[in-house]
Design a protein around this motif. Sequence first.
Motif, mmCIF file in Angstrom:
data_model
loop_
_atom_site.group_PDB
_atom_site.id
_atom_site.type_symbol
_atom_site.label_atom_id
_atom_site.label_comp_id
_atom_site.label_asym_id
_atom_site.label_seq_id
_atom_site.Cartn_x
_atom_site.Cartn_y
_atom_site.Cartn_z
ATOM 1 N N HIS A 3 -4.186 28.480 -30.985
ATOM 2 C CA HIS A 3 -4.682 27.153 -31.833
ATOM 3 C C HIS A 3 -3.392 27.136 -32.774
ATOM 4 O O HIS A 3 -2.693 28.178 -33.187
ATOM 5 N N ARG A 46 -13.119 18.981 -33.843
ATOM 6 C CA ARG A 46 -13.856 20.090 -33.463
ATOM 7 C C ARG A 46 -15.114 19.869 -33.932
ATOM 8 O O ARG A 46 -16.176 20.196 -33.414
ATOM 9 N N VAL A 49 -17.100 17.220 -32.177
ATOM 10 C CA VAL A 49 -17.646 17.526 -30.945
ATOM 11 C C VAL A 49 -18.796 18.445 -31.137
ATOM 12 O O VAL A 49 -19.805 18.183 -30.342
ATOM 13 N N ARG A 53 -22.410 17.528 -29.437
ATOM 14 C CA ARG A 53 -23.448 18.573 -28.716
ATOM 15 C C ARG A 53 -24.510 18.676 -29.288
ATOM 16 O O ARG A 53 -25.769 18.904 -28.435
ATOM 17 N N ARG A 67 -20.271 18.564 -19.011
ATOM 18 C CA ARG A 67 -18.931 18.486 -18.612
ATOM 19 C C ARG A 67 -18.898 17.568 -17.587
ATOM 20 O O ARG A 67 -17.838 16.766 -17.690
ATOM 21 N N ALA A 92 -6.645 16.078 -27.572
ATOM 22 C CA ALA A 92 -7.532 17.163 -27.212
ATOM 23 C C ALA A 92 -6.556 18.495 -27.314
ATOM 24 O O ALA A 92 -6.857 19.557 -27.840
ATOM 25 N N SER A 93 -5.886 18.326 -26.532
ATOM 26 C CA SER A 93 -4.636 19.620 -26.598
ATOM 27 C C SER A 93 -4.202 20.090 -27.952
ATOM 28 O O SER A 93 -4.471 21.131 -28.469
ATOM 29 N N LEU A 97 -8.778 21.725 -27.848
ATOM 30 C CA LEU A 97 -10.083 21.589 -26.722
ATOM 31 C C LEU A 97 -9.788 20.970 -25.624
ATOM 32 O O LEU A 97 -8.844 20.404 -25.234
ATOM 33 N N GLU A 101 -14.203 17.260 -23.432
ATOM 34 C CA GLU A 101 -15.054 17.193 -24.384
ATOM 35 C C GLU A 101 -14.693 16.109 -25.381
ATOM 36 O O GLU A 101 -15.852 15.345 -25.903
ATOM 37 N N LEU A 102 -13.369 15.551 -25.585
ATOM 38 C CA LEU A 102 -13.155 14.546 -26.390
ATOM 39 C C LEU A 102 -13.690 13.235 -25.580
ATOM 40 O O LEU A 102 -14.092 12.266 -25.969
#
Length: 204
Positions: A3, A46, A49, A53, A67, A92-93, A97, A101-102
Amino acid sequence: MTHADLSRPAPGVTAAAPGLPAFRSDDPDPTRRGHAFGRTHGHRVRATVAAYRELFDAVGVDPHDLRPHGEQAGDEIARWAPDLYAELAASASGAGLPVWELALVNARTEILATVGATAEGECSTAVHAGGPGAPHTADDGTLLDLGESAGVRLPSACRAAACGTCLQRVEGATAHLITPGLPVPPGHALPCCAVPTGAITVRA
C-alpha cells in the motif's frame, strides 16, 4: 499487497480542509487523476467498499456473487465510458483494491434492485457534468427557473407544488421533483417543481 502512504495527499493534489472528503485535481489524464484520488482518499474508499459489503450481506446478496457482479459492472463501464473506467481502475489501484470492488460499489443500486433488496440503508444520487446529451437535473433548474432565466414569467406563488398557481399545459415528458400536493391533470405540470425529461413545450 503493498500500500502507498495514504496519510497525505498525492503530489500536485489539493486536499480539502480537515474533515471534508473533497478532492480537486487539474490533471486531464484519467489514469493519473484516478491514481491520485485513490492515494489521497484510499482509507475512505476502502471504508466505503467495506460498508457496502456489509449492506450486501444484510440484504442477502451471496458473497460469492459479489465479484461476478463487480466484474460485469466494470465491463459495462469500460464499454460505455473507457476514460471513466480508466479513472475507476486507477482509483482502485491507488487505494490498494481490485477494480471489481469499486465497480461493485458503482453499480450498487442496480445490484440491489437485481436481488430484490428492500432493506433501508442505501441511497444513490445521479450526477452529471453537463454537455450535449446530458440529462436535465434539479441543478439545471425547474421549468419555472428556466422560464425566468429566459425572460418568460410564469405565474407562481408557493414554489413547493402545494398551491397550483403555476399549473401549465405541457407537451412532452416531465417529472416532478416532489409529490404535488394537488392533482395534476394529464398533459400538465407544476413548473415550480417539474423538470423536463425530454423535449417539451409549455403552453403558457
